[in-house]
Design a protein around this motif. Structure first.
Motif, PDB file in Angstrom:
ATOM      1  N   ASP A  41      48.832  57.324  34.792  1.00 55.83           N
ATOM      2  CA  ASP A  41      48.705  55.866  34.834  1.00 55.83           C
ATOM      3  C   ASP A  41      47.332  55.393  35.276  1.00 55.83           C
ATOM      4  N   THR A  42      46.401  56.311  35.460  1.00 57.11           N
ATOM      5  CA  THR A  42      45.092  55.917  35.976  1.00 57.11           C
ATOM      6  C   THR A  42      44.344  55.021  34.999  1.00 57.11           C
ATOM      7  N   ASN A  43      44.524  55.233  33.687  1.00 57.12           N
ATOM      8  CA  ASN A  43      43.875  54.369  32.700  1.00 57.12           C
ATOM      9  C   ASN A  43      44.817  53.287  32.173  1.00 57.12           C
ATOM     10  N   ASN A  44      45.935  53.082  32.850  1.00 58.56           N
ATOM     11  CA  ASN A  44      46.905  52.028  32.516  1.00 58.56           C
ATOM     12  C   ASN A  44      46.506  50.792  33.320  1.00 58.56           C
ATOM     13  N   PHE A  45      45.544  50.050  32.817  1.00 56.89           N
ATOM     14  CA  PHE A  45      44.901  49.009  33.620  1.00 56.89           C
ATOM     15  C   PHE A  45      45.817  47.852  34.002  1.00 56.89           C
ATOM     16  N   PRO A  46      46.756  47.422  33.154  1.00 58.49           N
ATOM     17  CA  PRO A  46      47.698  46.390  33.629  1.00 58.49           C
ATOM     18  C   PRO A  46      48.514  46.879  34.830  1.00 58.49           C
TER      19      PRO A  46
ATOM     20  N   GLN B 121      40.810  61.936  32.855  1.00 60.04           N
ATOM     21  CA  GLN B 121      39.953  60.756  32.730  1.00 60.04           C
ATOM     22  C   GLN B 121      38.479  61.161  32.677  1.00 60.04           C
ATOM     23  N   SER B 122      37.670  60.240  32.179  1.00 60.30           N
ATOM     24  CA  SER B 122      36.212  60.410  32.164  1.00 60.30           C
ATOM     25  C   SER B 122      35.596  59.634  33.321  1.00 60.30           C
ATOM     26  N   MET B 123      34.322  59.908  33.610  1.00 58.42           N
ATOM     27  CA  MET B 123      33.638  59.154  34.654  1.00 58.42           C
ATOM     28  C   MET B 123      33.549  57.676  34.273  1.00 58.42           C
TER      29      MET B 123
ATOM     30  N   MET C 217      36.727  56.160  35.182  1.00 60.07           N
ATOM     31  CA  MET C 217      36.888  56.062  36.634  1.00 60.07           C
ATOM     32  C   MET C 217      36.033  54.940  37.223  1.00 60.07           C
ATOM     33  N   ARG C 218      34.907  54.638  36.584  1.00 56.47           N
ATOM     34  CA  ARG C 218      34.130  53.475  37.039  1.00 56.47           C
ATOM     35  C   ARG C 218      34.934  52.190  36.823  1.00 56.47           C
TER      36      ARG C 218
ATOM     37  N   TYR D  73      31.681  61.908  42.606  1.00 58.26           N
ATOM     38  CA  TYR D  73      32.429  60.711  43.022  1.00 58.26           C
ATOM     39  C   TYR D  73      31.846  60.125  44.309  1.00 58.26           C
ATOM     40  N   GLN D  74      31.443  61.008  45.230  1.00 58.32           N
ATOM     41  CA  GLN D  74      30.857  60.528  46.486  1.00 58.32           C
ATOM     42  C   GLN D  74      29.574  59.731  46.220  1.00 58.32           C
ATOM     43  N   LYS D  75      28.815  60.135  45.200  1.00 53.97           N
ATOM     44  CA  LYS D  75      27.605  59.388  44.828  1.00 53.97           C
ATOM     45  C   LYS D  75      27.950  58.086  44.114  1.00 53.97           C
ATOM     46  N   GLU D  76      28.911  58.161  43.197  1.00 50.40           N
ATOM     47  CA  GLU D  76      29.280  56.991  42.404  1.00 50.40           C
ATOM     48  C   GLU D  76      29.986  55.918  43.235  1.00 50.40           C
ATOM     49  N   PHE D  77      30.821  56.373  44.160  1.00 56.93           N
ATOM     50  CA  PHE D  77      31.674  55.453  44.921  1.00 56.93           C
ATOM     51  C   PHE D  77      31.498  55.699  46.418  1.00 56.93           C
TER      52      PHE D  77
END
Length: 359
Positions: free
Chosen positions: A136-141, A160-162, A165-166, A203-207
């Protein structure tokens, strides 16, 4: 420093707080509530922080044809996929019973809401946090509605892709500041080559303003311990009472002895991570006193002599003299006493050395 927040009542994650360890029972209870209770107790006894299940409202998670398709796997609990899933699905009342049991044994209790209606029920159940499974990670609703509930969230990132995930980060962050993303690869069991632990550091760099964790499906505990060494603030592992039981998740699950060892190993690694400040520690003084080297006179050096580098060497010496890293600072300075060959060159034997070294 990464964001810290209260994931469960009285339990902070992120920063220097201990890694939060989730024992993912999922549906490894075989559809038997007594086995489920034994697994909750096992998770507690092994030192996990949380026992987690998977809750679905099947008609909202699957369409009719998906539920009606034949399911002939050796892991099947029914002739169709719907029959199989219904066998493994606990009722709302059974969830309340399991939640109460977890409270009695003093372990946090939650579940992954596998569809929007399951999230509604878990919200009514007052779970401390929502877990979003990779499916459900890309299930945006779904993601937005779940975030709007205001409970802390843990979001897995398998499949998922980066770039996705952004979008996940932005979607959740807009609604809810208290969430964590887990590196995850959705394969059961998972080969080491496909784990990709370095995504944790990406992920630590991105977020940088949220905690990052790890959800693992590999065999054994080494990789998960490695994730903690890389900075994972939450880890999740599937658990079972017997990994030979029927069910596709059991092969990628930890048995009780492995879970207990994982918890012990994580706590050991956390102690070993330290502060990040490099200095001589108290525990090193004995070794330094015994084997630490000093500057020593290579030849006899009369009082008043101006030191040159070829007059000096470095040895383990008594008494302790000038530290080896300061040997070049001695060049050009005069000695204030006679120094015999092979004697330590002490701080007070060199003109103005002690005063300058302290400055």
């Amino acid at each position: 420093m990464p964001l810290k927040f209260e994931l469960c009542p009285g339990r902070m994650i992120g920063g220097n707080n201990p890694c939060f360890i989730i024992a993912e029972i999922g549906q490894n209870h075989q559809g038997d509530i007594e086995i489920a209770k034994k697994m909750i107790k096992m998770a507690k006894d092994c030192g996990a922080d949380c026992a987690k299940f998977q809750k679905s409202e099947l008609e909202y998670k699957f369409n009719k044809k998906a539920l009606e398709r034949p399911y002939t796997s050796k892991h099947s609990w029914g002739k169709t996929y719907g029959e199989h899933k219904r066998h493994l699905e606990f009722s709302h009342e059974q969830y309340r019973e399991l939640q109460q049991y977890a409270k009695e044994v003093d372990i946090f209790f939650t579940a992954s809401g596998m569809d929007e209606m399951a999230v509604e029920f878990l919200d009514e159940l007052n779970v401390p946090f929502f877990k979003v499974g990779s499916g459900d990670t890309n299930n945006f609703p779904y993601l937005k509605k779940t975030a709007q509930k205001g409970r802390p969230m843990i979001v897995s990132s398998g499949m998922q892709s980066m770039e996705t995930m952004r979008r996940v980060y932005e979607t959740v962050k807009e609604q809810n500041q208290n969430f964590c993303i887990l590196q995850c690869t959705s394969a059961y069991p998972l080969d080491p080559e496909d784990v990709n632990l370095r995504v944790i550091t990406e992920y630590q760099k991105e977020f940088p303003d949220i905690p990052i964790g790890y959800s693992g499906h590999e065999s054994g505990i080494s990789i998960t311990v490695g994730a903690v060494a890389l900075g994972a603030k939450v880890v999740e592992r599937h658990v079972t009472l017997d990994n030979t039981w029927k069910g596709s998740d059991h092969a990628a699950s930890l048995e009780p002895a492995e879970l207990a060892e994982l918890v012990r190993s994580i706590r050991t690694v956390e102690r070993a991570l330290g502060s990040g400040v490099k200095r001589m520690l108290c525990c090193e003084v004995a070794c330094h006193d015994k084997l630490g080297k000093s500057v020593v006179a290579k030849i006899a050096i009369p009082k008043g002599t101006e030191l040159t580098l070829d007059m000096l060497t470095v040895k383990v010496a008594e008494p302790k003299g000038v530290a080896p890293e300061d040997i070049f600072q001695l060049v050009g300075k005069k000695v204030t006493i006679d120094i015999e060959e092979d004697e330590s060159v002490t701080n007070n034997a060199v003109d103005n050395y002690s005063k300058k070294a302290k400055a």
